[in-house]
Design an enzyme around this catalytic site. Sequence first.
Site, mmCIF file in Angstrom:
data_model
loop_
_atom_site.group_PDB
_atom_site.id
_atom_site.type_symbol
_atom_site.label_atom_id
_atom_site.label_comp_id
_atom_site.label_asym_id
_atom_site.label_seq_id
_atom_site.Cartn_x
_atom_site.Cartn_y
_atom_site.Cartn_z
ATOM 1 N N GLY A 189 -5.255 60.654 34.061
ATOM 2 C CA GLY A 189 -5.588 62.072 34.208
ATOM 3 C C GLY A 189 -6.250 62.436 35.610
ATOM 4 N N SER A 190 -6.828 61.625 36.157
ATOM 5 C CA SER A 190 -7.578 61.548 37.511
ATOM 6 C C SER A 190 -6.314 61.714 38.558
ATOM 7 C CB SER A 190 -8.156 60.314 37.747
ATOM 8 O OG SER A 190 -9.504 60.466 36.885
ATOM 9 N N ASP A 192 -9.370 67.770 29.000
ATOM 10 C CA ASP A 192 -10.330 67.407 27.605
ATOM 11 C C ASP A 192 -9.734 68.461 26.601
ATOM 12 O OD1 ASP A 192 -11.839 65.792 28.956
ATOM 13 O OD2 ASP A 192 -13.386 67.023 29.036
ATOM 14 N N SER A 220 -4.944 64.354 30.311
ATOM 15 C CA SER A 220 -5.167 63.069 30.421
ATOM 16 C C SER A 220 -4.887 62.418 29.075
ATOM 17 C CB SER A 220 -6.637 63.068 30.740
ATOM 18 O OG SER A 220 -6.995 61.418 30.433
ATOM 19 N N HIS A 230 -8.820 60.656 24.827
ATOM 20 C CA HIS A 230 -8.526 61.727 24.553
ATOM 21 C C HIS A 230 -7.849 62.378 23.482
ATOM 22 C CE1 HIS A 230 -9.919 63.397 28.624
ATOM 23 N NE2 HIS A 230 -10.287 61.937 28.792
ATOM 24 N N ASN A 260 1.852 56.512 44.899
ATOM 25 C CA ASN A 260 2.818 56.076 43.692
ATOM 26 C C ASN A 260 1.959 56.126 42.404
ATOM 27 O OD1 ASN A 260 4.712 55.017 41.726
ATOM 28 N ND2 ASN A 260 4.573 52.880 42.820
#
Length: 441
Positions: free
Chosen positions: A88-89, A196, A217, A222, A290
């Site tokens: 998710g980041s 979230d 995410s 999650h 990547n």
Amino acid sequence: MNDALPARRESILASVREYAEISLAAREFVAGESTVPVSGKVLDADDMVALIDSSLDGWLTAGRFTTEFQDTLANYVGARASSFVNSGSSANLVALSALTSPKLGPKHLKAGDEVITVAAGFPTTLNPIIQNGLTPVFVDVEIGTYDAIGDQLREAVGPKTRAIMMAHTLGNPFDLDLVRALCKEHKLWLVEDSCDALGSTYRGQRTGSFGDTATVSFYPAHHITTGEGGAVFSKSPLVTRQVESFRDWGRDCYCETGQDDTCGKRFEWQLGDLPLGYDHKYTYSHIGYNLKGTDMQAALGLSQLAKLDHFVARRKENFNYLYERLRDVEGLILPVATPNSDPAWFGFPITLADDLKVDREDLMRFLDKNKVGVRLIFAGNLLRQPAYRNIDRRVVGDLRNSDTVMNRSFWLGVYPGLTDPMIDYMADALIHYVTGKDGSF
């Protein structure tokens, strides 16, 4: 010998299913002895079979499962496209970086442009703003919804503002009527961090489908999991191309993994200062990364996605059950859904009222000692964190509520793996402490 492979594969998968049904069987909850997790993955035999089935392909990187997962996920959310990434980041990084591409024309984000966000949040909503040389503009949040204060959003828009990037805090959608109106009026990009909030809706429309780009995410905590993993949603085919480029090394080529000449002119392009006909597969239009996921992760995601509606329903049921247990406890400020929204709550946020003589850290130690999982609302006031003390920024207001979140707020779990007895034990422990009852719990 090859003729026997399908039968052997089915035999392997049958054994995996048998093993998983035993190993993943629910264990009895014993109050005071068993842990009540604040979050976690919910796996079944289908998930384990999907993982092994994909690994037996031997393809490993993005392949047939990734293509199906991306398409199914985009259809579920209501987005035009989804691009699978490794977290998710990473999704947040790609979603904002894509909007810096000159290929988007004069509206593309440039160093020094301002991006509005909230001070009370998770670092990886803020980090891409800084990493792309943009300037964050911080607004405060409401206690209860934990989303941006509307009047401050309006005030935050200035002559250099070019985008809004915020999360739906703990699954509670922010005011999308207001945010979309501001974006339309001031020609701002919207990056919707829905990490979230998979399954949450606003006016009946799923979060993740509103932004020019949006993210989700799949970390084990999650709504569904691929282990590590995430996705970027996009509306415009042009934006989607930039998302995929930044995800895939910054390349100009848009061939899927394993394909070589989707455009039909692989050796006919003239780009940059490269010689005419330079292989398009090795031509780079962005300084990218990547950040691709694997096909095994996508296979797990597909299996999990089939259960998402059930997971969302269970989160709502657990949230409502816990709310009823706590609604009459004095001194606890309970969560409030944003008007027009139906959150698929990621957690159950609570703020201790100022007149409640309870130290939050002592409360958290008590809950932890009694095997009840508890978490802070992420980084509290991000500007109090050591990493962000000296960043270039603009701040609207005094961020007093973000400081309250930092000092007086926390959240409890509502994830689908929790049962009523677990929630009862969690509620009993919290009530015992905040009401000051004598004796051991």
